[in-house]
Design an enzyme around this catalytic site. Structure first.
Site, PDB file in Angstrom:
ATOM      1  N   CYS A 105      53.124   8.865  -5.610  1.00 57.64           N
ATOM      2  CA  CYS A 105      52.612   7.571  -5.174  1.00 57.64           C
ATOM      3  C   CYS A 105      51.914   6.836  -6.301  1.00 57.64           C
ATOM      4  O   CYS A 105      51.208   7.430  -7.101  1.00 57.64           O
ATOM      5  CB  CYS A 105      51.655   7.789  -4.016  1.00 57.64           C
ATOM      6  SG  CYS A 105      52.517   8.305  -2.531  1.00 57.64           S
TER       7      CYS A 105
ATOM      8  N   VAL B 152      38.218   8.938  -5.728  1.00 66.43           N
ATOM      9  CA  VAL B 152      39.208   9.873  -6.279  1.00 66.43           C
ATOM     10  C   VAL B 152      40.274   9.136  -7.093  1.00 66.43           C
ATOM     11  O   VAL B 152      40.622   9.550  -8.200  1.00 66.43           O
ATOM     12  CB  VAL B 152      39.849  10.713  -5.154  1.00 66.43           C
ATOM     13  CG1 VAL B 152      40.879  11.675  -5.723  1.00 66.43           C
ATOM     14  CG2 VAL B 152      38.776  11.481  -4.390  1.00 66.43           C
TER      15      VAL B 152
HETATM   16  N1  EPU Z   1      43.552  13.339 -13.043  1.00 63.88           N
HETATM   17  C1  EPU Z   1      43.486  13.103 -14.396  1.00 63.88           C
HETATM   18  N2  EPU Z   1      44.217  13.914 -15.232  1.00 63.88           N
HETATM   19  C2  EPU Z   1      44.997  14.923 -14.762  1.00 63.88           C
HETATM   20  C3  EPU Z   1      45.057  15.155 -13.371  1.00 63.88           C
HETATM   21  C4  EPU Z   1      44.314  14.336 -12.532  1.00 63.88           C
HETATM   22  O1  EPU Z   1      42.784  12.191 -14.853  1.00 63.88           O
HETATM   23  O2  EPU Z   1      45.628  15.617 -15.562  1.00 63.88           O
HETATM   24  C5  EPU Z   1      42.780  12.455 -12.119  1.00 63.88           C
HETATM   25  C6  EPU Z   1      43.718  11.588 -11.258  1.00 63.88           C
HETATM   26  O3  EPU Z   1      44.143  10.448 -11.939  1.00 63.88           O
HETATM   27  C7  EPU Z   1      42.843  11.285 -10.060  1.00 63.88           C
HETATM   28  C8  EPU Z   1      42.020  12.559  -9.920  1.00 63.88           C
HETATM   29  O4  EPU Z   1      42.094  13.246 -11.176  1.00 63.88           O
HETATM   30  O5  EPU Z   1      41.999  10.206 -10.332  1.00 63.88           O
HETATM   31  C9  EPU Z   1      42.455  13.492  -8.819  1.00 63.88           C
HETATM   32  O6  EPU Z   1      43.833  13.799  -8.973  1.00 63.88           O
HETATM   33  P1  EPU Z   1      44.430  15.194  -8.508  1.00 63.88           P
HETATM   34  O7  EPU Z   1      44.994  15.892  -9.691  1.00 63.88           O
HETATM   35  O8  EPU Z   1      43.417  15.907  -7.682  1.00 63.88           O
HETATM   36  O9  EPU Z   1      45.613  14.733  -7.582  1.00 63.88           O
HETATM   37  P2  EPU Z   1      47.075  15.340  -7.464  1.00 63.88           P
HETATM   38  O10 EPU Z   1      47.043  16.813  -7.597  1.00 63.88           O
HETATM   39  O11 EPU Z   1      48.010  14.566  -8.326  1.00 63.88           O
HETATM   40  C10 EPU Z   1      46.996  15.845  -4.916  1.00 63.88           C
HETATM   41  C11 EPU Z   1      47.762  15.386  -3.715  1.00 63.88           C
HETATM   42  C12 EPU Z   1      47.394  13.968  -3.377  1.00 63.88           C
HETATM   43  C13 EPU Z   1      45.902  13.905  -3.116  1.00 63.88           C
HETATM   44  C14 EPU Z   1      45.136  14.427  -4.324  1.00 63.88           C
HETATM   45  C15 EPU Z   1      43.645  14.493  -4.097  1.00 63.88           C
HETATM   46  C16 EPU Z   1      49.797  16.628  -3.901  1.00 63.88           C
HETATM   47  C17 EPU Z   1      51.263  16.631  -4.159  1.00 63.88           C
HETATM   48  N3  EPU Z   1      49.187  15.465  -4.011  1.00 63.88           N
HETATM   49  O12 EPU Z   1      47.403  14.978  -5.975  1.00 63.88           O
HETATM   50  O13 EPU Z   1      48.076  13.653  -2.190  1.00 63.88           O
HETATM   51  O14 EPU Z   1      45.532  12.574  -2.856  1.00 63.88           O
HETATM   52  O15 EPU Z   1      45.593  15.749  -4.652  1.00 63.88           O
HETATM   53  O16 EPU Z   1      43.345  15.315  -3.032  1.00 63.88           O
HETATM   54  O17 EPU Z   1      49.195  17.640  -3.565  1.00 63.88           O
HETATM   55  C18 EPU Z   1      49.228  12.325  -0.658  1.00 63.88           C
HETATM   56  O18 EPU Z   1      49.375  13.361   0.013  1.00 63.88           O
HETATM   57  O19 EPU Z   1      49.547  11.180  -0.241  1.00 63.88           O
HETATM   58  C19 EPU Z   1      48.645  12.431  -1.996  1.00 63.88           C
HETATM   59  C20 EPU Z   1      48.634  11.429  -2.878  1.00 63.88           C
END
Ligand code: EPU
Length: 456
Positions: A132, A348
Site C-alpha cells: 500500500c 506509524v
Molecule cells: N520503516 C522504515 N524503514 C524500514 C522499515 C520500516 O523507516 O526499513 C518505517 C515505515 O516507513 C513506517 C514504520 O517504520 O513508518 C512502520 O513500518 P513497519 O515496518 O512496521 O510496517 P510493515 O512491516 O511494512 C506491516 C503491515 C502493515 C502494518 C504495519 C504496522 C504487513 C504485510 N504489513 O507493514 O499492514 O500497517 O506493519 O503495523 O504485515 C495493512 O495490513 O494494510 C498494512 C499496511
C-alpha cells in the site's frame, strides 16, 4: 481517474444497516510470513486457517518459483475449499530472476524471503516491492540488519541482489523504530544464523508473536524479554510446522466499524478478544456495543450499535500494544457519525490520512494538520506531513465516485458508502482483495445492496 474493468468496480447503494454473520480467517499479516518460514524447514509444513486473499496467492507464486510445492487441503464435505495449505520445501532451487521479477510491485512480503533464501541457496534476488502507498515505506532497516548478519547487498535497477559469501552470523541489532517487517526479517534470518542474535527495539505485534510460535515449532530458540528485546539462539537445522494462524484482528475491526457506522449488528465468527483489546476499548468509548463468545473452536465477537449518540474521541495510532494504524481508517469513518470533535494522530505512517479527502467529498468534515495533535510528539512532528486529523461530527454522508488508494482505506470507503444515502461507485476494489477474503459475498450476506460493475 483511471479506467477500471467491471470486476474492479463495486456499486454500493447505501443506507442499509448491516446485519448477520461473517467469518474471519487467519491474519493477513501473519499467514504470508508463516508461508515464507516454511522455506527454512527441511520437512513439510501445514498451515491452517489460511484466507483466500491475493497476498497469499502472491507468496504462493514466489514460493513455487523457488521450487516449494504449495497445495490446498481437500475440499470439505460441503464442497467448501479447504483453508489448509501444505508447503513442501524438499526441492528448493534458485528461481530465475525473470520469475521473481514477475512479482515486482505486488506486495511487501518478497523482502522477507532474504534470510531463508540466503540460508538455503546463498543468494536472494528481491524484486521492487509493492504494497500500500501510505508513506515512503523504505527498507533500510531490513538491509542494515542483513548486512549486520554478514550478507552483501547489491542494488540493481530491477531489484536487490543479496548474497551470503559464508554462513550468516548472529549479531546485535537495534532498530531505529519497532518496525514489524524488520523484526520479522531479523527473526527469519537469525534462526539459522551461527550464534546468538539480540534484537532491541523490536516490534511485538500479535502477528510477530505468532510467527515466533511457528518458528519455535520448527525447532528455533527464541525468547522475548522486557523492553522490546528478542534473543534468538541460532540452530543448524529446522523442521516443518503444523500451525493454525491467529485470526485477523484488522479485518475484525473493519466489520465492527461497518456495524457501528451503519447502525447494524454483525457477529464476526473466528474473532478472538485477546488481540483486539485496545480496539474494543475504543469501540466501547465511541458508543459501540460488543459481546465476546469464547466457545472453544468457534469463538466470535458480536458488534452492534444500539442507537444512542456516538461519542467523539482523541486517538493516537502506535505500535503494539497501542492502537493499530490499520484500525485507524475504519474508525475515522465511524467517527464521522460521532457527536463533537474527534482527533486522530497517526504516528506509524506519515501519509495515511490522505484518504479522508474522499470522505469530505461524501459530506464528512475532516481537516488535516501537520502538527502532532492530541498526543505525544512523533517522528513526523517537525516535518511536512499531514498526519493529524480533526473530525467534526455527526455529518450525513452521501454517495460519491471513489477510487481506492490502499487496502484499509479501500474497505473504509465501502463502509462510508454503505453508511451514506444514495449510490457510490467504488473503483479499484482489487486492492481490497489483497486482504479481505470474499468481501463482496460477505457484504451481500449482511444485507448490503452492492453489485459488481457500474450498476444498472
Ligand atoms: N520503516 C522504515 N524503514 C524500514 C522499515 C520500516 O523507516 O526499513 C518505517 C515505515 O516507513 C513506517 C514504520 O517504520 O513508518 C512502520 O513500518 P513497519 O515496518 O512496521 O510496517 P510493515 O512491516 O511494512 C506491516 C503491515 C502493515 C502494518 C504495519 C504496522 C504487513 C504485510 N504489513 O507493514 O499492514 O500497517 O506493519 O503495523 O504485515 C495493512 O495490513 O494494510 C498494512 C499496511
Amino acid at each position: 481517474m483511471e479506467l477500471s474493468t467491471a470486476s474492479d468496480v463495486l456499486t454500493v447503494h447505501g443506507g442499509t444497516a448491516l446485519s448477520g454473520e461473517v467469518r474471519v480467517r487467519g491474519a493477513k499479516n501473519l499467514v504470508p510470513k508463516a508461508m515464507v518460514a516454511a522455506l527454512l524447514g527441511h520437512g513439510t509444513s501445514v498451515l491452517h486457517n489460511v484466507p483466500q486473499i491475493s497476498d497469499v496467492r502472491i507468496v504462493t507464486g514466489l514460493l513455487e518459483a523457488h521450487g516449494v510445492s504449495v497445495t490446498r487441503g481437500a475440499p470439505g464435505a460441503d464442497g467448501e475449499p479447504s483453508d489448509t495449505l501444505i508447503l513442501d520445501p524438499a526441492s528448493v532451487e534458485q528461481a530465475s530472476d525473470t520469475a521473481v521479477e514477475a512479482h515486482a510491485g505486488t506486495s511487501r512480503i518478497p523482502v522477507l524471503f532474504c534470510g531463508p533464501l540466503l540460508h538455503r541457496l546463498g543468494r536472494a534476488f528481491i524484486p521492487d516491492l509493492g504494497g500500500c502507498k501510505i508513506g515512503d515505506r523504505p527498507i533500510d532497516f531490513h538491509l542494515d540488519a542483513l548486512r549486520a548478519f554478514g550478507a552483501v547487498v547489491e542494488k540493481r535497477p530491477e531489484g536487490l541482489l543479496i548474497s551470503a559469501p559464508e554462513r550468516l552470523r548472529g549479531t546485535q541489532i537495534r532498530l531505529p523504530y519497532p518496525s514489524v517487517g524488520a523484526t520479522e526479517q531479523v527473526l527469519l534470518t537469525a534462526v539459522l544464523a551461527e550464534g546468538v542474535t539480540e534484537l532491541s527495539n523490536a516490534a511485538t505485534e500479535p502477528e510477530i508473536v505468532d510467527l515466533i510460535a511457528v518458528l519455535q515449532k520448527m525447532g528455533a530458540i527464541i525468547s522475548v524479554h522486557n523492553g522490546r528485546v528478542i534473543r534468538i539462539i541460532g540452530v543448524d537445522q529446522l523442521g516443518g510446522f503444523t500451525h493454525r494462524a491467529i485470526p485477523d484482528r484488522l479485518e475484525t475491526a473493519s466489520w465492527a466499524c461497518a456495524a457501528l457506522a451503519t447502525g447494524g449488528d454483525i457477529r464476526v465468527i473466528g474473532a478472538a478478544q485477546g488481540e483486539m483489546m485496545t480496539f474494543l476499548n475504543v469501540f466501547r468509548r465511541i458508543g459501540g456495543d460488543f459481546e465476546v463468545d469464547d466457545t472453544p473452536g468457534e469463538p466470535s465477537i458480536r458488534f452492534w450499535h444500539s442507537g444512542g449518540q456516538m461519542r467523539a474521541l482523541a486517538l493516537e495510532t502506535d505500535v503494539y500494544p497501542g492502537l493499530s494504524t490499520d484500525w485507524q481508517q475504519p474508525l475515522v469513518v465511524a467517527l464521522t457519525q460521532a457527536h463533537g470533535l474527534s482527533i486522530i494522530h497517526e504516528t506509524v505512517y506519515e501519509q495515511r490520512l490522505g484518504f479522508t479527502d474522499a470522505l469530505n467529498r461524501m459530506g464528512a468534515q475532516i481537516q488535516l494538520y501537520r502538527e502532532c495533535l492530541g498526543g505525544s510528539a512523533c517522528r513526523f512532528g517537525q516535518r511536512n506531513f499531514m498526519h493529524s486529523a480533526v473530525i467534526s461530527g455527526p455529518t450525513k454522508l452521501h454517495g460519491a465516485e471513489l477510487t481506492i488508494p490502499d487496502l484499509r482505506a479501500g474497505f473504509s470507503y465501502l463502509i462510508a458508502a454503505l453508511a451514506a444515502q444514495g449510490t457510490s461507485t467504488v473503483h479499484g476494489i482489487s486492492l481490497i482483495r489483497r486482504g479481505y477474503e470474499d468481501f463482496e459475498a460477505k457484504l451481500s450476506a449482511l444485507g448490503a445492496d452492492v453489485e459488481l460493475g457500474l450498476g444498472a
